[in-house]
Design a protein around this motif. Structure first.
Motif, mmCIF file in Angstrom:
data_model
loop_
_atom_site.group_PDB
_atom_site.id
_atom_site.type_symbol
_atom_site.label_atom_id
_atom_site.label_comp_id
_atom_site.label_asym_id
_atom_site.label_seq_id
_atom_site.Cartn_x
_atom_site.Cartn_y
_atom_site.Cartn_z
ATOM 1 N N HIS A 19 0.829 -1.198 0.000
ATOM 2 C CA HIS A 19 0.000 0.000 0.000
ATOM 3 C C HIS A 19 0.868 1.254 0.000
ATOM 4 C CE1 HIS A 19 -3.359 2.590 0.810
ATOM 5 N NE2 HIS A 19 -2.709 3.107 1.832
ATOM 6 N N GLY A 20 0.634 2.106 -0.988
ATOM 7 C CA GLY A 20 1.358 3.365 -1.057
ATOM 8 C C GLY A 20 2.648 3.313 -1.837
ATOM 9 N N ASN A 21 3.199 2.114 -2.071
ATOM 10 C CA ASN A 21 4.493 2.029 -2.739
ATOM 11 C C ASN A 21 4.418 2.377 -4.220
ATOM 12 O OD1 ASN A 21 5.681 1.368 -0.387
ATOM 13 N ND2 ASN A 21 6.224 -0.724 -0.939
ATOM 14 N N LEU A 22 3.307 2.075 -4.870
ATOM 15 C CA LEU A 22 3.194 2.341 -6.301
ATOM 16 C C LEU A 22 3.321 3.831 -6.574
ATOM 17 C CD1 LEU A 22 2.692 1.609 -9.214
ATOM 18 C CD2 LEU A 22 0.243 1.543 -8.749
ATOM 19 N N ARG A 23 2.671 4.644 -5.784
ATOM 20 C CA ARG A 23 2.751 6.093 -5.988
ATOM 21 C C ARG A 23 4.186 6.585 -5.864
ATOM 22 N NH1 ARG A 23 2.388 11.208 -3.677
ATOM 23 N NH2 ARG A 23 0.872 12.593 -4.718
ATOM 24 N N GLU A 24 4.885 6.136 -4.825
ATOM 25 C CA GLU A 24 6.273 6.559 -4.633
ATOM 26 C C GLU A 24 7.165 6.045 -5.753
ATOM 27 O OE1 GLU A 24 7.494 8.719 -2.369
ATOM 28 O OE2 GLU A 24 5.365 9.007 -1.972
ATOM 29 N N THR A 25 6.895 4.825 -6.210
ATOM 30 C CA THR A 25 7.671 4.257 -7.313
ATOM 31 C C THR A 25 7.487 5.093 -8.574
ATOM 32 O OG1 THR A 25 7.482 2.024 -6.406
ATOM 33 C CG2 THR A 25 8.002 2.208 -8.745
ATOM 34 N N LEU A 26 6.263 5.509 -8.841
ATOM 35 C CA LEU A 26 5.982 6.322 -10.018
ATOM 36 C C LEU A 26 6.649 7.696 -9.916
ATOM 37 C CD1 LEU A 26 2.213 5.426 -10.479
ATOM 38 C CD2 LEU A 26 4.067 4.835 -12.063
ATOM 39 N N LEU A 27 6.625 8.280 -8.732
ATOM 40 C CA LEU A 27 7.263 9.585 -8.554
ATOM 41 C C LEU A 27 8.766 9.496 -8.782
ATOM 42 C CD1 LEU A 27 5.304 10.897 -5.444
ATOM 43 C CD2 LEU A 27 5.201 11.817 -7.761
ATOM 44 N N ALA A 28 9.370 8.449 -8.240
ATOM 45 C CA ALA A 28 10.810 8.270 -8.442
ATOM 46 C C ALA A 28 11.126 8.022 -9.916
ATOM 47 C CB ALA A 28 11.309 7.100 -7.591
ATOM 48 N N ALA A 29 10.291 7.241 -10.580
ATOM 49 C CA ALA A 29 10.491 6.968 -12.006
ATOM 50 C C ALA A 29 10.315 8.235 -12.828
ATOM 51 C CB ALA A 29 9.515 5.891 -12.474
ATOM 52 N N ALA A 30 9.365 9.072 -12.437
ATOM 53 C CA ALA A 30 9.147 10.333 -13.148
ATOM 54 C C ALA A 30 10.361 11.244 -13.016
ATOM 55 C CB ALA A 30 7.900 11.025 -12.609
ATOM 56 N N GLU A 31 10.949 11.282 -11.837
ATOM 57 C CA GLU A 31 12.132 12.118 -11.647
ATOM 58 C C GLU A 31 13.296 11.641 -12.500
ATOM 59 O OE1 GLU A 31 13.336 13.965 -8.216
ATOM 60 O OE2 GLU A 31 11.521 13.645 -7.053
ATOM 61 N N SER A 32 13.514 10.337 -12.548
ATOM 62 C CA SER A 32 14.614 9.812 -13.351
ATOM 63 C C SER A 32 14.364 10.010 -14.838
ATOM 64 C CB SER A 32 14.835 8.325 -13.039
ATOM 65 O OG SER A 32 13.701 7.554 -13.408
ATOM 66 N N THR A 33 13.102 9.884 -15.257
ATOM 67 C CA THR A 33 12.765 10.098 -16.663
ATOM 68 C C THR A 33 12.948 11.558 -17.043
ATOM 69 O OG1 THR A 33 11.150 8.298 -16.553
ATOM 70 C CG2 THR A 33 10.983 9.791 -18.420
ATOM 71 N N LEU A 34 12.538 12.461 -16.153
ATOM 72 C CA LEU A 34 12.741 13.889 -16.399
ATOM 73 C C LEU A 34 14.222 14.217 -16.556
ATOM 74 C CD1 LEU A 34 10.247 15.563 -13.907
ATOM 75 C CD2 LEU A 34 10.351 16.018 -16.355
ATOM 76 N N ALA A 35 15.040 13.653 -15.690
ATOM 77 C CA ALA A 35 16.472 13.919 -15.743
ATOM 78 C C ALA A 35 17.080 13.408 -17.046
ATOM 79 C CB ALA A 35 17.161 13.270 -14.546
ATOM 80 N N GLU A 36 16.536 12.325 -17.555
ATOM 81 C CA GLU A 36 17.089 11.715 -18.762
ATOM 82 C C GLU A 36 16.537 12.345 -20.039
ATOM 83 O OE1 GLU A 36 17.034 7.370 -21.048
ATOM 84 O OE2 GLU A 36 16.439 7.508 -18.948
ATOM 85 N N ARG A 37 15.229 12.639 -20.066
ATOM 86 C CA ARG A 37 14.575 13.062 -21.306
ATOM 87 C C ARG A 37 14.133 14.518 -21.315
ATOM 88 N NH1 ARG A 37 11.933 8.583 -24.284
ATOM 89 N NH2 ARG A 37 12.760 6.621 -23.494
ATOM 90 N N GLY A 38 14.098 15.147 -20.139
ATOM 91 C CA GLY A 38 13.589 16.505 -20.076
ATOM 92 C C GLY A 38 12.069 16.522 -20.045
#
Length: 203
Positions: A19-38
Motif C-alpha cells: 500500500h502506497g508504494n506504487l505512488r512513490e515508485t511512479l514519482l521516483a520513475a518520473a524524476e529519473s525520466t525527467l532527468a534523462e529526457r527533459g
C-alpha cells in the motif's frame, strides 16, 4: 486412468506493491525520466516503463501526466522548503539570508530537471494544483520570514530580490553560462554568498 495432464509453463508472479508504494515508485520513475529526457520528452508511458509497471498503472494514482508532474514539483518545493528551514535557527539574520540563498541554489543544482519543472507554466498557473501551491508558498515563507527578521520595513522587497537573484543564478549555473565567461567562476558557493551579500547591502 486419465492421461497425465501436461504441466503449463510456470509464469513469474506479477509485480505487487505494498500500500502506497506504487505512488512513490511512479514519482521516483518520473524524476529519473525527467532527468534523462527533459520535460518535453517525458510521457506517462515512459514513466510506467521506468517504474516497471503496466501503461495503465499510473492512472491508479494520477489522472494525467500533468497530475504526476505536479506531484513531482510539489516534492521539489517541499525539499526546498526543508533546506531553507534547516538554516532558520542561524541567529544572525544576515547570515541566515546568505545561507538560504545557498540552500536555494544547492537544491536547484542537485535536481536541475525537477527545479525547472517546479516553475513550469502548465503547473503554476491557476489553482489546479493546491498542494503544489501550498508547498511553494511554504518555501517562500521561510525566505520572507528571514527577510522580515533582518529588516522589518524592507523585508518583502528583500525577499523578492533574494528569490529572483537565487533563481536566476541557479538557471545560469545549470545552463553552464559561467563556463564560457572570460573569467570562469571557480567557487560557485562563494559566488552565491557574494552576490547575495551585495543585494543585502553593506554591513
Amino acid at each position: 486412468m486419465c492421461p497425465a495432464a501436461k504441466r503449463k509453463p510456470t509464469q513469474p508472479p506479477p509485480k505487487s506493491y505494498h500500500h502506497g508504494n506504487l505512488r512513490e515508485t511512479l514519482l521516483a520513475a518520473a524524476e529519473s525520466t525527467l532527468a534523462e529526457r527533459g520535460l518535453q520528452g517525458t510521457t506517462l508511458r515512459d514513466v510506467a516503463k521506468a517504474a516497471g509497471v503496466s501503461h495503465a498503472a499510473p492512472y491508479h494514482h494520477f489522472a494525467s501526466l500533468n497530475d504526476l508532474l505536479a506531484a513531482v514539483a510539489e516534492r521539489g518545493f517541499v525539499a526546498l522548503g526543508d533546506a531553507m528551514e534547516r538554516v532558520t535557527a542561524t541567529p544572525d539574520t544576515r547570515e541566515r539570508l546568505l545561507q538560504i540563498a545557498q540552500a536555494y541554489v544547492g537544491c536547484a543544482r542537485a535536481q536541475p530537471a525537477r527545479f525547472r519543472l517546479m516553475f513550469a507554466p502548465q503547473l503554476t498557473q491557476g489553482d489546479a494544483y493546491p498542494a503544489l501551491k501550498r508547498a511553494s508558498h511554504r518555501a517562500f515563507g521561510f525566505l520572507m520570514a528571514a527577510a522580515c527578521a533582518h529588516d522589518p520595513v524592507k523585508g518583502p522587497e528583500l525577499a523578492l530580490c533574494g528569490w529572483s537573484l537565487s533563481h536566476g543564478l541557479s538557471n545560469l549555473l545549470i545552463d553552464g553560462a559561467f563556463d564560457v565567461l572570460p573569467t570562469p567562476v571557480a567557487d560557485t558557493d562563494a559566488l552565491v554568498r557574494q552576490l547575495a551579500a551585495r543585494a543585502l547591502g553593506p554591513l
